[in-house]
Design a protein around this motif. Structure first.
Motif, PDB file in Angstrom:
ATOM      1  N   LYS A 146       0.838  -1.202   0.000  1.00 18.51           N
ATOM      2  CA  LYS A 146       0.000   0.000   0.000  1.00 18.51           C
ATOM      3  C   LYS A 146       0.875   1.255   0.000  1.00 18.51           C
ATOM      4  O   LYS A 146       0.533   2.255  -0.643  1.00 18.51           O
ATOM      5  CB  LYS A 146      -0.953  -0.018   1.197  1.00 18.51           C
ATOM      6  CG  LYS A 146      -2.084  -1.024   1.032  1.00 18.51           C
ATOM      7  CD  LYS A 146      -3.201  -0.834   2.041  1.00 18.51           C
ATOM      8  CE  LYS A 146      -4.377  -1.749   1.717  1.00 18.51           C
ATOM      9  NZ  LYS A 146      -5.544  -1.514   2.591  1.00 18.51           N
ATOM     10  N   GLN A 194      -5.666   7.188   2.032  1.00 13.20           N
ATOM     11  CA  GLN A 194      -6.126   5.978   2.719  1.00 13.20           C
ATOM     12  C   GLN A 194      -5.071   4.884   2.682  1.00 13.20           C
ATOM     13  O   GLN A 194      -4.848   4.187   3.683  1.00 13.20           O
ATOM     14  CB  GLN A 194      -7.427   5.474   2.092  1.00 13.20           C
ATOM     15  CG  GLN A 194      -8.077   4.347   2.892  1.00 13.20           C
ATOM     16  CD  GLN A 194      -8.381   4.763   4.321  1.00 13.20           C
ATOM     17  OE1 GLN A 194      -9.076   5.749   4.563  1.00 13.20           O
ATOM     18  NE2 GLN A 194      -7.839   4.024   5.292  1.00 13.20           N
ATOM     19  N   ASP A 198      -3.353   3.244   6.032  1.00 17.14           N
ATOM     20  CA  ASP A 198      -3.293   1.794   6.240  1.00 17.14           C
ATOM     21  C   ASP A 198      -1.843   1.332   6.389  1.00 17.14           C
ATOM     22  O   ASP A 198      -1.538   0.475   7.234  1.00 17.14           O
ATOM     23  CB  ASP A 198      -3.939   1.066   5.063  1.00 17.14           C
ATOM     24  CG  ASP A 198      -5.443   1.297   4.975  1.00 17.14           C
ATOM     25  OD1 ASP A 198      -6.040   1.779   5.963  1.00 17.14           O
ATOM     26  OD2 ASP A 198      -6.020   1.011   3.902  1.00 17.14           O
TER      27      ASP A 198
END
Length: 534
Positions: A146, A194, A198
């Motif tokens: 991510k 986001q 995360d």
């Protein structure tokens, strides 16, 4: 981490080139699919490192990245040997078919594609309950990808604006999936935020030495804070970046500036507690490692396991010498003394950034560690030349691409200056931003005179802009800074007018053109381009 990336330049493609299920009447039961390959900690780790390996692909940090943004930010200017597509960048004379414009787009989307595979497969993987570390690894692998996906989209949205937002792995993409439309910039930034939140929650603060170089929690915090700054969310940037100045983080400035750009000192936590995230390079020593010239398109193919950088060779004054540092960049290191504005001051960072003469503050010798002893830099014949990312202090010439010097992506000095900017942009020019800027100037090997006041908001921003230029010259930062501050056209045209009589920056250059290859491959994007540019 050097070992990991080195390994994946040959093995990583295997891990991620498989996976598309095909409707075949005859099935090779011995063949891997995305369902059967990613079923172990080892396989997922290989896939994660293959995602990192994208940072060294064509268009990225092995070669093209530093050329592209040093030239466009006018830290560097072309020397006579520089030609072809790179010369187009130096002259702002490029279009949708320009090589680096397309290569960077493709490399960033390759990182995204690989990250999407890992995130998808890691989420369905069932760790072995008898091996507690596997559950921890699962969380880490997803968080790493991510972070890398957010990094790729951060670059894409800043360079190209609206781009297709590909958020997950699709086993059998439909024509609609392939021809994904461009998403609004706000949606891309929201996705980046986001992903980084995360990543921050799932990444460790530090790693063992064997995993040095992987993205940490601090890297996610830094990139999220930087994202807020670029979005002009000043208060959020301040909150996020402040975290890096407090426990559990222990970042500080490297006492010796050049240790940031020295192999092996850059990997020594005592000498370099400053790096937050860097692109790892492994010094090339022999052909058993791989092809010395892999940077010219040999990644994961004929290049073997080579993962070095060729920046030193390309920029080096005793080697290919394709570019010079600009006179504009050199002159920036001479400015009014903060404690005696009537007198000029030469910033000590000049001697860590370029070779020159005593009057400019540049380094005047090289080969300081050679067996033959120091050699005077031939300023009369060479002029100003690059020192940062070079290692002429150790050898007189390199003899080909082989540098193991890592590429700095985010370091603590950058964070301190971004944090100072977040205060200034909110109208606070007081003790806190003043202290942050002075902290950078107080590095022991620099020890520049401190500012006693930042003055008005306009004055403070001028000081901040200069500090970022001096601290980060040749680190591919200035182009992005000038663009986000809205002063790229006026600044670059004024500087180039003085040096070469041109004003090439046009209004359209605030974004890259959408690559011709993407237009040809994606009908939705092709229909959504204005003026054959963006």
């Amino acid at each position: 981490m050097k070992k990991y990336i080195k390994f994946l330049m040959t093995g990583g493609l295997l891990a991620l080139s498989i996976g598309c299920k095909k409707d075949l009447s005859l099935i090779n039961k011995g063949a891997y699919t995305s369902d059967t390959y990613f079923t172990s900690d080892v396989a997922l780790n290989q896939a994660v490192v293959a995602t990192y390996a994208g940072l060294l692909h064509t268009g990225m940090w092995a070669r093209e990245w530093y050329f592209t943004f040093d030239l466009l930010g006018y830290d560097a200017k072309n020397n006579q040997p520089l030609g072809g597509d790179l010369l187009q960048l130096a002259q702002y004379n490029f279009g949708p078919d320009q090589n680096q414009v397309g290569e960077t787009w493709a490399a960033l989307y390759q990182i995204i594609a690989r990250a999407n595979v890992v995130i998808d497969r890691a989420q369905v993987w069932k760790p072995d309950p008898s091996k507690p570390t596997e559950a921890t690894d699962q969380t880490q692998y997803i968080a790493e990808c991510k972070f890398l996906r957010a990094y790729a989209y951060f670059q894409l949205v800043n360079l190209y604006g609206r781009v297709p937002l590909r958020t997950h792995y699709i086993t059998l993409p439909t024509p609609a999936d392939i021809n994904a439309p461009r998403s609004p910039v706000a949606d891309i930034w929201a996705f980046i935020e986001q992903d980084l939140k995360d990543a921050e929650a799932g990444l460790p603060v530090t790693y063992s030495d064997a995993n040095y170089g992987r993205a940490t929690q601090g890297a996610a915090v830094a990139l999220l804070g930087k994202s807020y700054l670029y979005e002009k969310k000043w208060a959020s940037a301040q909150t996020e970046l402040t975290k890096l100045t407090q426990a559990p983080f222990t970042y500080s400035l490297a006492p010796v500036y050049n240790d940031l750009f020295d192999d092996p000192n850059q990997d020594d936590g005592t000498k370099n507690p400053e790096t937050i995230f860097q692109v790892m390079n492994q010094k090339w020593t022999d052909w058993g490692i791989g092809n010395q010239y892999y940077v010219f398109g040999g990644q994961e193919t004929w290049g073997g396991k080579a993962t070095h950088s060729d920046r030193a060779q390309e920029y080096g004054f005793n080697d290919w010498n394709n570019v010079h540092i600009t006179t504009t960049a050199v002159k920036a290191f001479t400015y009014p003394n903060p404690q005696n504005p009537s007198a000029n001051y030469i910033d000590p960072r000049a001697a860590f950034t370029f070779y020159g003469d005593a009057a400019s503050g540049g380094q005047t010798q090289y080969c300081q560690q050679c067996s033959t002893g120091p050699v005077d830099f031939p300023f009369a014949s060479k002029g100003y030349e690059w020192l940062k990312y070079e290692y002429y202090n150790k050898v007189a010439s390199f003899g080909g691409p082989q540098s193991g010097i890592n590429g700095q992506v985010i370091r603590y000095a950058d964070v301190l200056l971004m944090l100072a900017e977040s205060y200034i942009q909110q109208g606070n020019t007081g003790a806190v931003p003043l202290g942050l800027i002075n902290q950078v100037r107080s590095r022991p090997s620099v020890n520049a005179p401190l500012y006693t006041s930042l003055g008005t908001q306009t004055d403070a921003m001028a000081i901040l802009m200069r500090e970022r230029q001096l601290e980060l010259t040749g680190e591919q930062s200035r182009y992005f800074d000038l663009i986000r501050w809205g002063i790229a056209k006026q600044t670059i045209n004024a500087e180039m007018q003085i040096e070469n009589g041109t004003q090439p920056f046009q209004d359209k250059n605030v974004l890259f053109p959408i690559p011709l290859a993407e237009k040809n491959a994606n009908s939705a994007v092709a229909k959504d381009i204005s003026g054959d540019w963006n």
